[in-house]
Design a protein around this motif. Structure first.
Motif: not given
Ligand code: FUB
Length: 335
Positions: A22-39
């Protein structure tokens, strides 16, 4: 009886493999990319710059399943680099306006004379049925904000031309070079009025300024000698979802000239809501869409997510069309 240890070990190995996969296929979002608030689901972004920090006021979307809207509080975030956002939590709940009964809808905060004034759309109680505009005040951009007036600044009865009860929503506030603060708002009809220096009373007439295809979410700003009225538009003959359009004027009193569409619709979203600000040498257009999923909750009309894009102008001061992207301002500014 066979031992279950090998099966436990096999399951653990599988779980590890699948989390690695999973961590290989779903990279963590780049900080500041859209949407900027994800939680959290957030909507109606309203930026404010104070010193070297940009604050972003948003409504908290908490709709469940098929609920249309469930908005009970406003949140604020801040950044110094447009990449990393600090969550300052809720700054106010709609229940803090004792005369309001629900709906923490679109808002904007502005600084004046060392205080922070927060204007927001809410549903008034039955003494003034319909939507209304509230005003709150704080010594800090992160609150706590308290009701500054103890009653609505604008009620539905103050704009009798309107045909529906949610006409008086979505305040935008703007202080002109002479120090006068103006407030514009509306749904289907757009209005503008001057605020008294005390920031909690209307000064003079309420003037209708409805631009073409105006739906809601007006935003006032000025750049150079030009005034901009940017808003969520809906050309009902051709579109089913809102887009952003704008007009310009040589003075806050108009005359306003329609300049066409600035954006298309937000992904999966009927609504869209512009918030415009200059920060550290760049102009930004904040919007929302409904492309975020949190757990099993997908995006919806009442589960939106704020985004930000660079905003550019041509040599005549017209704003160049903006497309909502995933990279947002993590991509180099377009030229
Ligand atoms: O978020 C509630 C309402 O939806 C806002 O007041 C409108 O601008 C639209 O975004």
């Amino acid at each position: 009886m066979r031992s279950i240890v090998p099966r436990i070990l096999a399951a653990a190995a599988l779980a590890t493999l699948s989390s690695v996969a999973q961590s290989q296929t779903v990279p963590a979002p780049v900080p500041g990319s859209n949407p900027i608030i994800r939680d959290k689901f957030t909507a109606d972004p309203a930026p404010l710059v104070v010193g070297d920090r940009l604050y972003l006021y948003v409504g908290h979307d908490e709709a469940k399943r098929d609920e249309m809207f469930n908005m009970r509080e406003w949140l604020v975030y801040s950044t110094t680099d447009m990449r990393n956002w600090t969550d300052h939590g809720p700054i106010m709940r709609v229940a803090d306006f004792k005369w309001a009964k629900r709906d923490a809808w679109a808002s904007q905060a502005i600084e004046k004379d060392g205080k922070f004034w927060f204007y927001a759309a809410v549903e008034h109680d039955d003494t003034h049925p319909g939507k209304a505009i509230a005003v709150a005040v704080s010594d800090s951009p992160t609150g706590p904000f308290t009701d500054a007036k103890g009653s609505a600044l604008i009620t539905n009865e103050m704009t009798p031309k309107g045909t529906h009860s949610w006409e008086d929503i979505d305040p935008t506030v703007f202080t002109d070079d002479d120090g006068t603060t103006w407030i514009a708002w509306g749904n289907r009809q757009a209005y503008i009025a001057r605020l008294k220096p005390n920031m909690i009373e209307i000064d003079g007439p309420i003037v209708e300024i409805t631009p073409p295809h105006f739906e809601e979410g007006p935003w006032l700003h000025k750049r150079g000698g030009l005034y901009y009225l940017t808003y969520a538009s809906l050309d009902r003959a051709t579109h089913t979802d809102e887009r952003v359009s704008y007009s310009t004027a040589p003075s806050i009193r108009g005359p306003w000239t329609y300049r066409g569409e600035l954006t298309g619709s937000g992904k999966y979203s009927f609504t869209i809501h512009p918030g415009i600000m200059e920060f550290r040498g760049h102009w930004y257009l904040f919007l929302h869409n409904a492309a975020l999923a949190i757990g099993d909750q997908g995006g919806a009309i009442g589960r939106r997510a704020v985004t930000v894009e660079y905003l550019l102008y041509d040599a005549n001061g017209l704003m160049l069309p903006v497309t909502q992207t995933e990279a947002g301002v993590t991509a180099p500014p377009p030229r």
